[in-house]
Design a protein around this motif. Structure first.
Motif, PDB file in Angstrom:
ATOM      1  N   THR A 237     -10.642   6.728  -3.589  1.00 27.43           N
ATOM      2  CA  THR A 237     -10.501   8.094  -4.087  1.00 27.43           C
ATOM      3  C   THR A 237     -11.645   8.958  -3.568  1.00 27.43           C
ATOM      4  N   PRO A 238     -11.336  10.226  -3.248  1.00 28.84           N
ATOM      5  CA  PRO A 238     -12.380  11.098  -2.706  1.00 28.84           C
ATOM      6  C   PRO A 238     -13.451  11.419  -3.740  1.00 28.84           C
ATOM      7  N   THR A 239     -14.667  11.553  -3.258  1.00 31.71           N
ATOM      8  CA  THR A 239     -15.785  12.004  -4.093  1.00 31.71           C
ATOM      9  C   THR A 239     -15.944  13.506  -3.876  1.00 31.71           C
ATOM     10  N   LYS A 240     -17.019  14.080  -4.379  1.00 32.49           N
ATOM     11  CA  LYS A 240     -17.285  15.501  -4.140  1.00 32.49           C
ATOM     12  C   LYS A 240     -17.464  15.797  -2.654  1.00 32.49           C
ATOM     13  N   ASN A 241     -17.917  14.796  -1.922  1.00 32.01           N
ATOM     14  CA  ASN A 241     -18.034  14.914  -0.470  1.00 32.01           C
ATOM     15  C   ASN A 241     -16.725  14.395   0.129  1.00 32.01           C
ATOM     16  N   PRO A 242     -15.930  15.251   0.777  1.00 31.48           N
ATOM     17  CA  PRO A 242     -14.609  14.824   1.258  1.00 31.48           C
ATOM     18  C   PRO A 242     -14.637  13.743   2.338  1.00 31.48           C
ATOM     19  N   SER A 243     -15.800  13.445   2.889  1.00 32.58           N
ATOM     20  CA  SER A 243     -15.862  12.379   3.890  1.00 32.58           C
ATOM     21  C   SER A 243     -16.311  11.049   3.283  1.00 32.58           C
ATOM     22  N   ILE A 244     -16.506  11.010   1.962  1.00 33.13           N
ATOM     23  CA  ILE A 244     -16.893   9.778   1.269  1.00 33.13           C
ATOM     24  C   ILE A 244     -15.874   9.491   0.168  1.00 33.13           C
TER      25      ILE A 244
ATOM     26  N   GLU B  44      -7.912  -2.023   6.383  1.00 33.62           N
ATOM     27  CA  GLU B  44      -6.709  -1.186   6.480  1.00 33.62           C
ATOM     28  C   GLU B  44      -7.040   0.285   6.243  1.00 33.62           C
ATOM     29  N   PHE B  45      -7.828   0.554   5.202  1.00 31.28           N
ATOM     30  CA  PHE B  45      -8.184   1.935   4.866  1.00 31.28           C
ATOM     31  C   PHE B  45      -8.924   2.604   6.019  1.00 31.28           C
ATOM     32  N   THR B  46      -9.911   1.927   6.579  1.00 39.00           N
ATOM     33  CA  THR B  46     -10.710   2.550   7.635  1.00 39.00           C
ATOM     34  C   THR B  46      -9.973   2.623   8.966  1.00 39.00           C
ATOM     35  N   THR B  47      -8.973   1.785   9.162  1.00 39.66           N
ATOM     36  CA  THR B  47      -8.147   1.905  10.370  1.00 39.66           C
ATOM     37  C   THR B  47      -7.338   3.197  10.317  1.00 39.66           C
ATOM     38  N   VAL B  48      -6.777   3.502   9.161  1.00 40.76           N
ATOM     39  CA  VAL B  48      -5.985   4.720   8.989  1.00 40.76           C
ATOM     40  C   VAL B  48      -6.878   5.943   8.816  1.00 40.76           C
ATOM     41  N   ASN B  49      -8.061   5.754   8.247  1.00 40.14           N
ATOM     42  CA  ASN B  49      -8.989   6.851   7.935  1.00 40.14           C
ATOM     43  C   ASN B  49     -10.352   6.586   8.570  1.00 40.14           C
ATOM     44  N   PRO B  50     -10.448   6.563   9.885  1.00 41.69           N
ATOM     45  CA  PRO B  50     -11.701   6.159  10.532  1.00 41.69           C
ATOM     46  C   PRO B  50     -12.869   7.123  10.307  1.00 41.69           C
TER      47      PRO B  50
ATOM     48  N   LYS C 230       0.833  -1.204   0.000  1.00 39.00           N
ATOM     49  CA  LYS C 230       0.000   0.000   0.000  1.00 39.00           C
ATOM     50  C   LYS C 230       0.860   1.243   0.000  1.00 39.00           C
ATOM     51  N   ASP C 231       0.241   2.358  -0.367  1.00 36.42           N
ATOM     52  CA  ASP C 231       0.939   3.631  -0.303  1.00 36.42           C
ATOM     53  C   ASP C 231       0.899   4.172   1.124  1.00 36.42           C
ATOM     54  N   GLU C 232       1.588   5.280   1.365  1.00 33.16           N
ATOM     55  CA  GLU C 232       1.693   5.824   2.721  1.00 33.16           C
ATOM     56  C   GLU C 232       0.350   6.241   3.314  1.00 33.16           C
ATOM     57  N   SER C 233      -0.572   6.678   2.482  1.00 29.27           N
ATOM     58  CA  SER C 233      -1.874   7.142   2.972  1.00 29.27           C
ATOM     59  C   SER C 233      -2.911   6.028   3.079  1.00 29.27           C
ATOM     60  N   SER C 234      -2.512   4.814   2.739  1.00 28.13           N
ATOM     61  CA  SER C 234      -3.426   3.657   2.744  1.00 28.13           C
ATOM     62  C   SER C 234      -4.653   3.907   1.867  1.00 28.13           C
ATOM     63  N   THR C 235      -4.428   4.502   0.689  1.00 30.24           N
ATOM     64  CA  THR C 235      -5.514   4.701  -0.264  1.00 30.24           C
ATOM     65  C   THR C 235      -5.317   3.905  -1.556  1.00 30.24           C
ATOM     66  N   ILE C 236      -4.108   3.426  -1.806  1.00 35.50           N
ATOM     67  CA  ILE C 236      -3.819   2.606  -2.984  1.00 35.50           C
ATOM     68  C   ILE C 236      -3.196   1.296  -2.501  1.00 35.50           C
ATOM     69  N   PHE C 237      -3.802   0.188  -2.910  1.00 32.20           N
ATOM     70  CA  PHE C 237      -3.332  -1.138  -2.519  1.00 32.20           C
ATOM     71  C   PHE C 237      -3.092  -1.965  -3.776  1.00 32.20           C
TER      72      PHE C 237
END
Length: 130
Positions: free
Chosen positions: A35-42, A85-91, A10-17
């Protein structure tokens, strides 16, 4: 999910695996990208094969390909592993998932339903009835 899973990088931000699907038709590099949508929390969970696109001279995620590599359970369990992994880093982020066609959407829905009890221990899961 109580299935074998592939090792992921994965990358450092845990957004690409990335991981390698190893099956009866060979090895395929798979990518899961949040990847972020128009809503930054989704964020959108995108998934497919890593392909080099000659016209743009860039690597892309091909979410239309079907490998029939005989390892669908392992692949989907590995995709679920990236969600943990993603939600652990980005809860604070919600992940959104939809297949690129109805067949894929139904496959994802079945995989979630078969593992709903376990997945619900960690995730709040919403769906849409068609």
């Amino acid at each position: 999910m109580n299935y074998d899973k592939y090792d992921i990088s994965k990358d450092e931000s845990s957004t690409i695996f990335n991981f390698i699907s190893m099956g009866n038709k060979g090895n395929f590099t798979k990518v899961v990208a949040y990847t972020p949508t128009k809503n930054p929390s989704i964020y959108n969970l995108g998934f497919g094969d890593l392909k080099y696109d000659l016209p743009t001279k860039k690597y892309i995620i091909d979410d239309q390909v079907t490998n029939d590599n005989g390892d669908i359970r392992i692949v989907l369990a590995t995709v679920a592993k990236t969600a943990y992994e993603f939600t652990t880093v980005n809860p604070h982020i919600t992940a959104f998932l939809r297949g690129s066609d109805s067949r894929r959407t139904n496959t994802y829905k079945r995989a979630i339903m078969l593992n709903l009890e376990e997945l619900s221990e960690t995730f709040d899961i919403w769906g849409k009835n068609n």
